[in-house]
Design a protein around this motif. Structure first.
Motif, PDB file in Angstrom:
ATOM      1  N   ILE A 160       1.016  -1.171   0.001  1.00  0.00           N
ATOM      2  CA  ILE A 160       0.089   0.203   0.020  1.00  0.00           C
ATOM      3  C   ILE A 160       0.764   1.251  -0.205  1.00  0.00           C
ATOM      4  O   ILE A 160       0.667   2.269  -0.678  1.00  0.00           O
ATOM      5  N   THR A 161       2.117   1.270   0.749  1.00  0.00           N
ATOM      6  CA  THR A 161       3.054   2.512   0.740  1.00  0.00           C
ATOM      7  C   THR A 161       3.277   2.793  -0.558  1.00  0.00           C
ATOM      8  O   THR A 161       3.679   3.819  -1.029  1.00  0.00           O
ATOM      9  N   ASP A 162       3.377   1.554  -1.602  1.00  0.00           N
ATOM     10  CA  ASP A 162       3.923   1.880  -2.858  1.00  0.00           C
ATOM     11  C   ASP A 162       3.321   2.690  -3.551  1.00  0.00           C
ATOM     12  O   ASP A 162       3.719   3.451  -4.418  1.00  0.00           O
ATOM     13  N   TYR A 163       1.888   2.491  -3.472  1.00  0.00           N
ATOM     14  CA  TYR A 163       0.847   3.628  -4.168  1.00  0.00           C
ATOM     15  C   TYR A 163       1.173   4.923  -3.435  1.00  0.00           C
ATOM     16  O   TYR A 163       1.238   5.908  -4.175  1.00  0.00           O
ATOM     17  N   PHE A 164       1.177   4.860  -2.094  1.00  0.00           N
ATOM     18  CA  PHE A 164       0.684   6.263  -1.508  1.00  0.00           C
ATOM     19  C   PHE A 164       1.974   7.193  -1.410  1.00  0.00           C
ATOM     20  O   PHE A 164       1.880   8.357  -1.536  1.00  0.00           O
ATOM     21  N   ASP A 165       3.295   6.787  -1.333  1.00  0.00           N
ATOM     22  CA  ASP A 165       4.409   7.534  -1.466  1.00  0.00           C
ATOM     23  C   ASP A 165       4.606   8.303  -2.520  1.00  0.00           C
ATOM     24  O   ASP A 165       4.710   9.415  -2.450  1.00  0.00           O
ATOM     25  N   GLY A 166       4.242   7.758  -3.926  1.00  0.00           N
ATOM     26  CA  GLY A 166       4.357   8.390  -4.944  1.00  0.00           C
ATOM     27  C   GLY A 166       3.214   9.548  -5.120  1.00  0.00           C
ATOM     28  O   GLY A 166       3.447  10.565  -5.403  1.00  0.00           O
ATOM     29  N   TYR A 167       1.946   8.875  -4.674  1.00  0.00           N
ATOM     30  CA  TYR A 167       0.870   9.677  -4.849  1.00  0.00           C
ATOM     31  C   TYR A 167       1.014  10.871  -3.887  1.00  0.00           C
ATOM     32  O   TYR A 167       0.827  12.238  -4.406  1.00  0.00           O
ATOM     33  N   LEU A 168       1.414  10.848  -2.691  1.00  0.00           N
ATOM     34  CA  LEU A 168       1.634  11.903  -1.795  1.00  0.00           C
ATOM     35  C   LEU A 168       2.617  12.860  -2.399  1.00  0.00           C
ATOM     36  O   LEU A 168       2.569  14.022  -2.127  1.00  0.00           O
ATOM     37  N   ALA A 169       3.772  12.282  -2.698  1.00  0.00           N
ATOM     38  CA  ALA A 169       4.814  13.261  -3.102  1.00  0.00           C
ATOM     39  C   ALA A 169       4.420  13.956  -4.254  1.00  0.00           C
ATOM     40  O   ALA A 169       5.072  15.204  -4.274  1.00  0.00           O
ATOM     41  N   LYS A 197       3.341   0.007 -14.824  1.00  0.00           N
ATOM     42  CA  LYS A 197       2.636   0.265 -13.344  1.00  0.00           C
ATOM     43  C   LYS A 197       1.735  -1.009 -13.135  1.00  0.00           C
ATOM     44  O   LYS A 197       1.709  -1.399 -12.097  1.00  0.00           O
ATOM     45  N   TRP A 198       0.882  -1.237 -14.261  1.00  0.00           N
ATOM     46  CA  TRP A 198       0.212  -2.382 -14.268  1.00  0.00           C
ATOM     47  C   TRP A 198       1.031  -3.621 -13.854  1.00  0.00           C
ATOM     48  O   TRP A 198       0.422  -4.655 -12.898  1.00  0.00           O
ATOM     49  N   LYS A 199       2.150  -3.839 -14.357  1.00  0.00           N
ATOM     50  CA  LYS A 199       2.788  -5.339 -14.140  1.00  0.00           C
ATOM     51  C   LYS A 199       3.143  -5.220 -12.527  1.00  0.00           C
ATOM     52  O   LYS A 199       3.049  -6.257 -11.939  1.00  0.00           O
ATOM     53  N   THR A 200       3.612  -3.993 -12.081  1.00  0.00           N
ATOM     54  CA  THR A 200       4.003  -3.875 -10.785  1.00  0.00           C
ATOM     55  C   THR A 200       2.857  -4.010  -9.946  1.00  0.00           C
ATOM     56  O   THR A 200       2.957  -4.786  -8.863  1.00  0.00           O
ATOM     57  N   THR A 201       1.721  -3.773 -10.089  1.00  0.00           N
ATOM     58  CA  THR A 201       0.477  -3.861  -9.340  1.00  0.00           C
ATOM     59  C   THR A 201       0.160  -5.408  -9.434  1.00  0.00           C
ATOM     60  O   THR A 201      -0.287  -6.061  -8.333  1.00  0.00           O
ATOM     61  N   LEU A 202       0.013  -5.891 -10.319  1.00  0.00           N
ATOM     62  CA  LEU A 202      -0.078  -7.227 -10.666  1.00  0.00           C
ATOM     63  C   LEU A 202       0.750  -8.223 -10.019  1.00  0.00           C
ATOM     64  O   LEU A 202       0.426  -9.062  -9.423  1.00  0.00           O
ATOM     65  N   LEU A 233      -0.544 -18.137  -8.084  1.00  0.00           N
ATOM     66  CA  LEU A 233       0.499 -18.689  -9.184  1.00  0.00           C
ATOM     67  C   LEU A 233      -0.170 -18.365 -10.501  1.00  0.00           C
ATOM     68  O   LEU A 233       0.787 -17.942 -11.546  1.00  0.00           O
ATOM     69  N   GLY A 234      -1.267 -18.339 -10.746  1.00  0.00           N
ATOM     70  CA  GLY A 234      -1.927 -18.008 -12.071  1.00  0.00           C
ATOM     71  C   GLY A 234      -1.552 -16.522 -12.321  1.00  0.00           C
ATOM     72  O   GLY A 234      -1.059 -15.951 -13.420  1.00  0.00           O
ATOM     73  N   LEU A 235      -1.766 -15.617 -11.349  1.00  0.00           N
ATOM     74  CA  LEU A 235      -1.370 -14.114 -11.554  1.00  0.00           C
ATOM     75  C   LEU A 235       0.172 -13.989 -11.654  1.00  0.00           C
ATOM     76  O   LEU A 235       0.676 -13.042 -12.366  1.00  0.00           O
ATOM     77  N   LEU A 236       0.841 -14.706 -11.020  1.00  0.00           N
ATOM     78  CA  LEU A 236       2.236 -14.549 -11.188  1.00  0.00           C
ATOM     79  C   LEU A 236       2.699 -14.993 -12.427  1.00  0.00           C
ATOM     80  O   LEU A 236       3.596 -14.027 -13.317  1.00  0.00           O
ATOM     81  N   TRP A 237       2.311 -15.979 -13.191  1.00  0.00           N
ATOM     82  CA  TRP A 237       2.580 -16.115 -14.557  1.00  0.00           C
ATOM     83  C   TRP A 237       2.014 -14.769 -15.553  1.00  0.00           C
ATOM     84  O   TRP A 237       2.966 -14.430 -16.537  1.00  0.00           O
ATOM     85  N   ILE A 238       0.954 -14.173 -15.115  1.00  0.00           N
ATOM     86  CA  ILE A 238       0.595 -13.290 -15.934  1.00  0.00           C
ATOM     87  C   ILE A 238       1.469 -11.967 -15.642  1.00  0.00           C
ATOM     88  O   ILE A 238       1.744 -11.240 -16.701  1.00  0.00           O
TER      89      ILE A 238
END
Length: 196
Positions: free
Chosen positions: A49-58, A132-137, A163-168
């Motif tokens: 969650i901090t991965d989203y908020f640190d950039g957003y708040l900055a 960004k989608w890749k990081t989120t996934l 595991l399925g999401l990891l492959w995607i």
């Protein structure tokens, strides 16, 4: 002024994400204990969650800093790499799914090296929406896998979904890695032509 920028909230969130990595690793040392899996899951979710908020708040508070820009991708890579390694060591990621983990780790190393090289040329490669989608996934997949067997006891198939999401995520990782590599190669060839 420098101190205020170093210890602003976005940077503090990034520092917290870095500090969460050893705590996560310690919890995943006992992968069969349900309570350590849930503790690891809680730590992982808080860090993600901090991965989203640190950039957003900055950006929102205009508190962007060179230190934050440097540490943010490092914190992301530490969280992903440590999680993958511990999940492989604990047997949650095994068999053919090891390849997905290898693809993700190799891409992170390749892109880090490429960014370092391009920084010497004073070339910036912006993060794409697909990246960004890749990081989120990746983070969602790893969240499922960190819960792992403890999650399977609550909802059947949590590990399989992870595991399925990891492959995607691995497929997106290949795509974005190739994108970065192609951009880097173009600058490398231009640099070689200038040097002749």
């Amino acid at each position: 002024m420098y101190r205020a920028r170093t210890f602003n909230l976005p940077n503090m969130l990034t520092y917290g994400r870095i500090l969460a990595v050893p705590a996560l690793v310690v919890c995943l040392f006992w992968p069969q204990d349900a309570w350590t899996r849930w503790l690891a899951f809680s730590i992982f979710i808080a860090a993600a969650i901090t991965d989203y908020f640190d950039g957003y708040l900055a950006r929102a508070w205009k508190q962007q800093s060179a230190l934050g820009r440097m540490l943010d991708p490092i914190a992301d890579k530490l969280l992903v790499a440590a999680s993958l390694l511990m999940l492989v060591a604990g047997g949650t990621i095994n068999s053919w799914s090891l390849w997905a983990a290898i693809i993700i780790l190799c891409r992170e190393i390749l892109v880090s090296g490429l960014r370092e090289f391009l920084a010497e040329l004073q070339v910036s490669v912006p993060v794409t929406k697909v990246a960004k989608w890749k990081t989120t996934l990746q983070l969602v997949a790893l969240g499922f896998l960190v819960a792992g067997p403890a999650g399977d006891d609550v909802v059947t198939g949590i590990t399989r979904i992870g595991l399925g999401l990891l492959w995607i995520a691995a497929v997106l990782t290949l795509y974005t890695g190739f994108d970065y590599f192609r951009a880097g190669l173009r600058h490398l060839l231009e640099e070689d032509r200038r040097g002749q």
